[in-house]
Design a protein around this motif. Structure first.
Motif, PDB file in Angstrom:
ATOM      1  N   LEU A 461     -15.936  10.332  16.933  1.00 56.57           N
ATOM      2  CA  LEU A 461     -15.274   9.276  16.170  1.00 56.57           C
ATOM      3  C   LEU A 461     -13.877   9.036  16.726  1.00 56.57           C
ATOM      4  N   TYR A 462     -13.474   7.742  16.806  1.00 61.02           N
ATOM      5  CA  TYR A 462     -12.122   7.385  17.230  1.00 61.02           C
ATOM      6  C   TYR A 462     -11.352   6.791  16.053  1.00 61.02           C
ATOM      7  N   ILE A 463     -10.121   7.236  15.860  1.00 60.28           N
ATOM      8  CA  ILE A 463      -9.215   6.646  14.865  1.00 60.28           C
ATOM      9  C   ILE A 463      -7.908   6.318  15.582  1.00 60.28           C
ATOM     10  N   ILE A 486     -16.492  18.308   9.843  1.00 62.19           N
ATOM     11  CA  ILE A 486     -15.636  18.079  11.011  1.00 62.19           C
ATOM     12  C   ILE A 486     -15.591  19.354  11.845  1.00 62.19           C
ATOM     13  N   LEU A 487     -15.959  19.229  13.112  1.00 58.76           N
ATOM     14  CA  LEU A 487     -16.043  20.395  13.994  1.00 58.76           C
ATOM     15  C   LEU A 487     -14.751  20.629  14.768  1.00 58.76           C
ATOM     16  N   LEU A 615      -9.359  11.792  18.287  1.00 62.12           N
ATOM     17  CA  LEU A 615     -10.777  12.055  18.528  1.00 62.12           C
ATOM     18  C   LEU A 615     -11.267  13.079  17.520  1.00 62.12           C
ATOM     19  N   ILE A 616     -12.381  12.776  16.860  1.00 57.37           N
ATOM     20  CA  ILE A 616     -12.919  13.687  15.845  1.00 57.37           C
ATOM     21  C   ILE A 616     -14.394  13.941  16.127  1.00 57.37           C
ATOM     22  N   PHE A 647     -17.021   4.364  16.653  1.00 56.76           N
ATOM     23  CA  PHE A 647     -17.827   5.436  17.224  1.00 56.76           C
ATOM     24  C   PHE A 647     -17.813   5.330  18.751  1.00 56.76           C
ATOM     25  N   SER A 648     -17.798   6.461  19.405  1.00 54.71           N
ATOM     26  CA  SER A 648     -17.731   6.508  20.861  1.00 54.71           C
ATOM     27  C   SER A 648     -18.902   5.783  21.509  1.00 54.71           C
TER      28      SER A 648
END
Length: 788
Positions: A461-463, A486-487, A615-616, A647-648
């Motif tokens: 995931l991009y924020i 969340i890893l 980046l998540i 999303f990537s």
């Protein structure tokens, strides 16, 4: 006389309803398909053509000559526009413009994400984006000013008049004054934006622009009237060396490209402009022509095949005094009536299908019914199509000898049979070419989508790192890491699929002083390797356990090859004047489009980023819950900015949006080409069965099976498809091979692709023929033999 021709033509078409329907349907689909492609092509060609100063507008590009390669791009120096205008008298106006990005703006209770950029004060005098409020002179003069679109003015202030002079909060950092409102950007503009800020503000925010070795924005110029652009290009060729010293192993040149050509011609190869979207425009222009030609061939084939039926008509007309020119006009009239009917049907088909086609192509296409030029062009196409489709049958039928016809001794020469068969071969050659192109394009796009990029783009995931998140990143990371699902979390400049920044300031012990090598570079945060799921070949990731990591570097395998280190861990590396050591070597991963090879990459740790992307890494299946938790956390830490994410895998897919559209169009047009070809084949098979009805009946009386008769009727057509396949193979191989060369990473063209295309064409042809062959084989032979 004309009325008589049309009456006879109409009666002939009505008398032969089945064949007329086949021809009309084929031509209608061919014309409809060609018309929709023409609308798409015109929209592509009209892009950026609305500017009043079009003939004087140019974009500057930069070409870099290295020892082992030559590259070029539109990225230029930040002060280039101002200096060009100041130094080169032939340049009337000039402006820099940064890439359009998403920013957050606020006024009153309205907070919106809007697309915007920075541009010079000459921008609105150069480009035809009309101002509704404000003046060209003052629109972008002040660093605290902002010019907004009508749409933006209505969202924030109600209307353009009320927007002028009002403050608007930019990125929750500064208040800007609305100095101009421009009309909404038309769809024919390749650059789309909601607002512009002044170039003085850009220079103020980006101190790097004073270093002429750095490049980022685009530069546009407007030449004075009657100025030769070639002479100006020669003058600016070595312009940058007025502001920076020449470097060993690198030579930089500036070039000019007409702005109106930029949209279609934007791909550089070996430092030269070499194609772009123009390739797809050319391909589909040919496709439109060939599909229409396939439909015309149907009419030609059926008319000449049924020539024996009309031989007596021609003979009688000639005996009673009809001249050949009048017969030619008669048969051309039939073709014109048929084509005009097909044209009307095609127009209705386009009206029905155009909304779907517009959605498919992501364009706002419409029929210009109010423009006389459209109707003139359409009538011209219909007339030419009718003339082409009817020309050979008219000449062929009008050439019959009346004596031989009326005596019943008329026989067709070998040439007429070969011509008709040649047309069928030509049809299926084009169809097979389209099928092969469709398969290769689909496989290449599928290959791209499933290519091992060297990192895991699933569940990434991009924020955007903006507003309070810049200062509160560590707090955000700590709190977000507590959320279930969340890893890991990290950050970087730009994003993993768009890392376009380059530097030539990388050096190391033993480097050849005459060698200049461009490296991709990006600052990253802690846990970058873990979050991206990159593979370390040697060494480790950045870690808080090592205080010296602020002067350490990660490199990829390609960079290691350039450096030449055998044992790279702990070896020194200079990034400009900053000396550090290599702590890790990453296995190569793709961080740009697969049109490009993987560049050497250097990454450094930046603990104080002012912008970038968070980046998540999310646990599979937990995305909805994670997004809910992140939105709540974002609102508590970054109140003045709406929560947005991407999303990537979506961002990666967007890199190939044009190719996906072209692939879908290719699928549709391939199907249409096959369908139209099969319509003609169906008609020919029907006529063949009709003309051999007595032979079939005798064979059945003598004991021939249905299977034998079907094979007999199908064999000739199957042979023609086989010949078409043999002709299509070398042409298709060359064409797809050339297209695939545009990609640095692509599939190999395997033999089974051609075999599959040939088999598909053969199966479709056999099914089409069999529908008529089986019907003829099952008919009662007694009825046919009684008619003798």
């Amino acid at each position: 006389m004309l009325r008589n021709y049309l009456k006879i033509a109409f009666r002939s078409l009505v008398r032969n309803k089945a064949y007329s329907a086949i021809n009309i349907l084929g031509l209608a689909f061919g014309l409809a398909c060609s018309l929709m492609i023409a609308l798409w092509v015109k929209d592509e060609l009209d892009m950026d053509a609305f500017h009043a100063n079009e003939s004087q507008l140019y974009q500057v590009f930069e070409r870099q000559y290295y020892v082992d390669k030559t590259e070029a791009s539109y990225l230029t120096q930040g002060l280039l526009a101002e200096e060009l205008k100041k130094v080169i008298p032939e340049i009337q106006s000039a402006t820099g413009m940064e890439e359009v990005r998403t920013f957050t703006l606020e006024s009153g209770n309205t907070i919106q994400k809007m697309e915007g950029s920075f541009a010079g004060s000459d921008f609105f005098s150069m480009f035809s984006y009309p101002l509704l409020q404000g003046t060209i002179v003052s629109a972008l003069n002040d660093p605290g000013s902002i010019a907004i679109s009508r749409r933006m003015a209505e969202q924030f202030f109600g209307n353009p008049e009320q927007a002028i002079g009002k403050p608007i909060r930019f990125e929750n950092k500064e208040d800007l004054l609305v100095t101009a409102v421009f009309e909404n950007i038309p769809s024919q503009s390749s650059i789309q934006f909601d607002f512009l800020r002044s170039w003085t503000a850009y220079i103020k925010e980006n101190k790097w622009v004073h270093n002429w070795t750095n490049t980022s924005p685009s530069t546009f110029i407007q030449l004075r009237p009657e100025i030769d652009p070639d002479k100006v290009e020669t003058k600016i060729k070595d312009f940058v060396y007025q502001y920076t010293e020449k470097r060993k192993g690198l030579r930089v040149e500036l070039g000019l490209q007409p702005y109106s050509e930029r949209y279609l011609h934007s791909v550089f190869k070996n430092g030269q402009l070499n194609g772009g979207r123009i390739e797809y425009v050319r391909i589909f222009s040919f496709v439109a022509f060939f599909i229409l030609l396939i439909a015309c061939i149907n009419l030609m084939n059926l008319a000449t095949a049924r020539s024996a039926k009309r031989a007596k008509e021609v003979g009688i007309r000639k005996v009673i005094g009809a001249l050949r020119p009048s017969l030619i006009i008669q048969f051309l009239s039939e073709s014109m009536v048929l084509t005009i009917t097909a044209g009307v049907l095609a127009l209705f088909l386009v009206m029905i299908l155009l909304p779907v086609f517009s959605t498919l192509t992501s364009k706002h296409l419409s029929l210009p019914l109010a423009q006389p030029l459209f109707w003139t062009t359409l009538l011209g196409v219909i007339f030419i199509t009718g003339a082409i489709a009817g020309s050979y049958p008219a000449l062929f039928l009008s050439s019959f000898n009346p004596v031989r016809v009326l005596k019943g001794t008329l026989k067709f020469d070998t040439g007429s049979f070969l011509f008709r068969k040649g047309l069928v071969v030509f049809q299926f050659t084009l169809s097979i070419l389209l099928i092969i192109g469709m398969i290769v394009m689909h496989r290449q796009l599928n290959y791209i989508q499933h290519l091992n990029l060297g990192y895991d783009r699933e569940n990434l995931l991009y924020i955007p790192m903006e507003g309070e998140l810049i200062q509160k990143y560590d707090l955000f990371k700590t709190e977000a890491s507590k959320l279930p699902g969340i890893l890991s979390i990290s950050r970087m400049h730009q994003s993993p699929t768009v890392m376009e920044h380059h530097t030539t300031d990388i050096s190391w012990p033993g480097k050849d002083p005459n060698l200049t090598i461009p490296f991709s570079d990006t600052p990253v945060g802690y846990d970058f390797v873990e979050t991206m799921k990159l593979q370390l070949k040697e060494g480790r990731d950045f870690s808080k356990d090592f205080g010296t990591d602020s002067v350490s570097y990660l490199i990829n395998e390609t960079a290691l090859q350039k450096l030449g280190y055998q044992n790279p861990i702990g070896q020194p590396l200079w990034w400009g004047s900053h000396k550090g050591t290599i702590i890790g070597v990453l296995k190569d991963f793709h961080f740009n489009s697969v049109y490009q090879t993987i560049d050497p990459l250097v990454m450094r740790l930046d603990k104080h980023m002012r912008w970038g992307t968070i980046l998540i890494r999310v646990e599979a299946g937990k995305t909805p819950d994670v997004l809910t938790g992140l939105e709540k956390l974002h609102k508590s830490l970054n109140t003045n900015f709406p929560f947005t994410y991407q999303f990537s895998d979506q961002e990666y897919t967007n890199l190939y949006k044009s190719e996906q559209i072209v692939s879908k169009l290719g699928n549709c047009f391939s199907f249409l080409a096959i369908f139209i070809s099969c319509l003609g084949l169906f008609g020919l098979a029907a006529y063949t069965a009709e003309s051999k009805i007595k032979e079939i009946s005798i064979r059945k009386v003598l004991g021939a099976s249905v299977r034998t008769i079907v094979i007999m009727l199908s064999l000739d057509f199957v042979l023609l498809v086989g010949i078409a396949f043999a002709i299509a193979i070398p042409i298709a191989w060359y064409s797809v091979h050339q297209w695939l060369q545009n990609f640095a990473y692509h599939i190999s063209v395997q033999w089974w692709i051609f075999a599959l295309a040939g088999l598909l064409a053969l199966v479709i042809a056999v099914v089409t023929i069999s529908l008529q062959s089986v019907k003829a084989a099952l008919a009662n032979p007694v009825k046919a033999l009684k008619t003798e």
